[in-house]
Write an enzyme that holds these catalytic residues in place. Structure first.
Site, PDB file in Angstrom:
ATOM      1  N   TYR A 141     -21.880  52.267  33.303  1.00  0.00           N
ATOM      2  CA  TYR A 141     -22.318  51.198  34.209  1.00  0.00           C
ATOM      3  C   TYR A 141     -22.174  51.589  35.676  1.00  0.00           C
ATOM      4  O   TYR A 141     -22.893  51.065  36.530  1.00  0.00           O
ATOM      5  CB  TYR A 141     -21.486  49.934  33.967  1.00  0.00           C
ATOM      6  CG  TYR A 141     -21.966  49.084  32.824  1.00  0.00           C
ATOM      7  CD1 TYR A 141     -21.986  49.582  31.524  1.00  0.00           C
ATOM      8  CD2 TYR A 141     -22.386  47.776  33.035  1.00  0.00           C
ATOM      9  CE1 TYR A 141     -22.400  48.795  30.467  1.00  0.00           C
ATOM     10  CE2 TYR A 141     -22.809  46.975  31.980  1.00  0.00           C
ATOM     11  CZ  TYR A 141     -22.811  47.490  30.706  1.00  0.00           C
ATOM     12  OH  TYR A 141     -23.224  46.699  29.670  1.00  0.00           O
ATOM     13  N   LYS A 196     -15.799  57.560  20.867  1.00  0.00           N
ATOM     14  CA  LYS A 196     -16.729  58.457  20.164  1.00  0.00           C
ATOM     15  C   LYS A 196     -16.234  59.871  20.436  1.00  0.00           C
ATOM     16  O   LYS A 196     -16.939  60.722  20.995  1.00  0.00           O
ATOM     17  CB  LYS A 196     -18.159  58.206  20.679  1.00  0.00           C
ATOM     18  CG  LYS A 196     -19.252  58.920  19.918  1.00  0.00           C
ATOM     19  CD  LYS A 196     -19.501  58.370  18.522  1.00  0.00           C
ATOM     20  CE  LYS A 196     -20.551  59.202  17.820  1.00  0.00           C
ATOM     21  NZ  LYS A 196     -20.729  58.811  16.400  1.00  0.00           N
ATOM     22  N   ASP A 228     -19.146  53.873  15.832  1.00  0.00           N
ATOM     23  CA  ASP A 228     -20.097  53.541  14.758  1.00  0.00           C
ATOM     24  C   ASP A 228     -19.355  52.946  13.561  1.00  0.00           C
ATOM     25  O   ASP A 228     -19.747  51.925  12.995  1.00  0.00           O
ATOM     26  CB  ASP A 228     -20.954  54.763  14.378  1.00  0.00           C
ATOM     27  CG  ASP A 228     -20.150  56.055  14.196  1.00  0.00           C
ATOM     28  OD1 ASP A 228     -18.920  56.059  14.439  1.00  0.00           O
ATOM     29  OD2 ASP A 228     -20.763  57.072  13.805  1.00  0.00           O
ATOM     30  N   ASP A 252     -19.351  46.084  25.550  1.00  0.00           N
ATOM     31  CA  ASP A 252     -20.496  45.189  25.718  1.00  0.00           C
ATOM     32  C   ASP A 252     -21.154  44.944  24.364  1.00  0.00           C
ATOM     33  O   ASP A 252     -21.437  43.804  23.981  1.00  0.00           O
ATOM     34  CB  ASP A 252     -21.500  45.821  26.704  1.00  0.00           C
ATOM     35  CG  ASP A 252     -22.730  44.962  26.899  1.00  0.00           C
ATOM     36  OD1 ASP A 252     -22.570  43.739  27.085  1.00  0.00           O
ATOM     37  OD2 ASP A 252     -23.854  45.502  26.861  1.00  0.00           O
ATOM     38  N   ASP A 256     -20.830  41.288  21.609  1.00  0.00           N
ATOM     39  CA  ASP A 256     -21.938  40.483  21.074  1.00  0.00           C
ATOM     40  C   ASP A 256     -21.872  40.450  19.544  1.00  0.00           C
ATOM     41  O   ASP A 256     -22.105  39.422  18.911  1.00  0.00           O
ATOM     42  CB  ASP A 256     -23.299  41.035  21.507  1.00  0.00           C
ATOM     43  CG  ASP A 256     -23.772  40.471  22.847  1.00  0.00           C
ATOM     44  OD1 ASP A 256     -22.929  40.235  23.727  1.00  0.00           O
ATOM     45  OD2 ASP A 256     -24.995  40.256  23.010  1.00  0.00           O
TER      46      ASP A 256
END
Ligand code: IPM
Ligand code: MG
Length: 369
Positions: A141, A196, A228, A252, A256
């Site tokens: 970001y 990751k 993942d 982020d 959700d």
């Protein structure tokens, strides 16, 4: 106590949901003898329309001069083709940075009354109580360089190249890790760090630093998971999670997903803290498709008020009162459209807000158990 707040209604459903959240704040303040002092300022698309700047200097000053900030949402398709710095989202990202809000807390709690709302079977989702701790000022970001370069001929296949940079410094990882471990100490003492590390250098450094900080918290059980696989486990076994610690973009996405798991993104609240002034906002975003219809779920914004009372003012009783009021109205069957399913009548944004206000009054009057 004086609760001096800046309200940033923003775009889409932001003004509708913050309107209800402010009524609930007022009710809880009245009930417990606090004064509320509010100023409203523009951000996002609303500020772009007014002064062609998604975060006017006056808005920043107001926020820095108050004790906490309550935000609705930013984002509007009207600005989709604007350059990056003139998009509504740029205003929110700059505000997070101006406020030094590096720690984004996003609880995802399953309400027993909402068993029918989750796409997961009740026996899987029952008992879910997750705290996502998302790093908010680093990673893709904010990393430099970032650009789209080269030219593309109209109609021809383009030769442009886009670059974003994922960047993390050890001190950034360390401070967010501490927030996660401290929270875990007050919960089930479990931190799952999501990265990751099999592919990204940022994640390898992340894992190393988190492991090091973890040694200062021997009572906390620290685990590591690739993002993942964490995404899969979040739907398979959501009750295994306690505190999830992760970088900006993974957080982020996973937050959700956590909203989907507990039944509706409309329920999720957040606190962005770590700097001098905390920023509180529902996770759901501006939802332009339903804006202005009076059907949005205000509970994410209302539960953000609870987080504001807890984290910026240490008003734990007042925070719990708001949360208990939300549980109570859901228990009574109050449902906005996103929660109604086939079985419940749908009530409006304002009706939901009103129901919570009434429940706050009842709970505040009841003698402490
Ligand atoms: C969120 C939102 C924001 C983010 C957008 C609006 C910039 O999706 O708060 O989750 O990506 O952080
Ligand atoms: Mg998001």
């Amino acid at each position: 106590m004086l609760l001096k707040l800046t309200i940033l209604p923003g775009d889409g459903i932001g003004p509708e949901v913050t309107g209800q959240a402010v009524l609930v704040l007022q009710a809880v303040a009245d009930a417990y003898g606090h004064q509320v002092q509010l100023q409203h300022k523009p951000i996002g698309g609303a500020a772009l329309t007014a002064v062609n700047d998604p975060l006017p200097a006056d808005t920043v000053q107001a926020c820095l001069g108050s004790s906490a900030v309550l935000l609705g949402a930013v984002g509007s398709p009207a600005f989709d083709h604007n350059p990056g710095h003139l998009r509504p989202e740029a205003g929110l990202l700059r505000l997070r940075r101006e406020l030094g809000a590096y720690a984004n807390l996003r609880p995802a709690v399953f309400f027993p009354a909402l068993e029918d709302c989750s796409p997961l079977r009740p026996e899987i989702v029952r008992g879910t109580d997750i705290m996502i701790v998302r790093e908010l000022l680093g990673g893709l970001y904010f990393g430099q360089p970032r650009s789209i370069s080269g030219t593309s001929e109209p109609g021809a296949a383009g030769a442009r190249v886009a670059v974003n940079t994922m960047r993390y410094g050890e001190s950034e990882i360390e401070r967010i890790a501490r927030v996660a471990f401290e929270l875990a100490m007050k919960r089930k003492r479990k931190v799952l760090s999501v990265d990751k590390a099999n592919v990204l250098e940022c994640s390898r450094l992340w894992r190393e630093v988190v492991t090091r900080v973890g040694k200062e918290y021997p009572e906390v059980k620290l685990g590591h998971q690739y993002v993942d696989s964490a995404a899969m486990l979040l739907v398979q076994r959501p009750t295994d999670f306690d505190v999830v610690l992760t970088e900006n973009m993974f957080g982020d996405i996973l937050s959700d997903q956590a909203g989907g798991v507990v039944g509706s993104l409309g329920l999720l609240a957040s606190a962005s803290i770590g700097g001098p002034v905390g920023l509180y906002e529902p996770v759901h975003g501006s939802a332009p498709d339903i804006a202005g219809k009076g059907i949005a779920n205000p509970l994410g914004a209302i539960l953000s008020v609870a987080m504001l009372l807890r984290h910026s003012f240490q008003l734990e009783k007042e925070a719990a009162c708001v949360e208990n009021a939300v549980s109570a109205v859901l228990q009574q069957g109050a449902r906005t459209a996103d929660l109604a399913g086939k079985t419940h009548a749908i009530i409006s944004t304002a009706d939901m807000g009103h129901r919570v206000v009434e429940a706050v009054k009842v709970i505040a009057r009841a003698p402490a158990a």
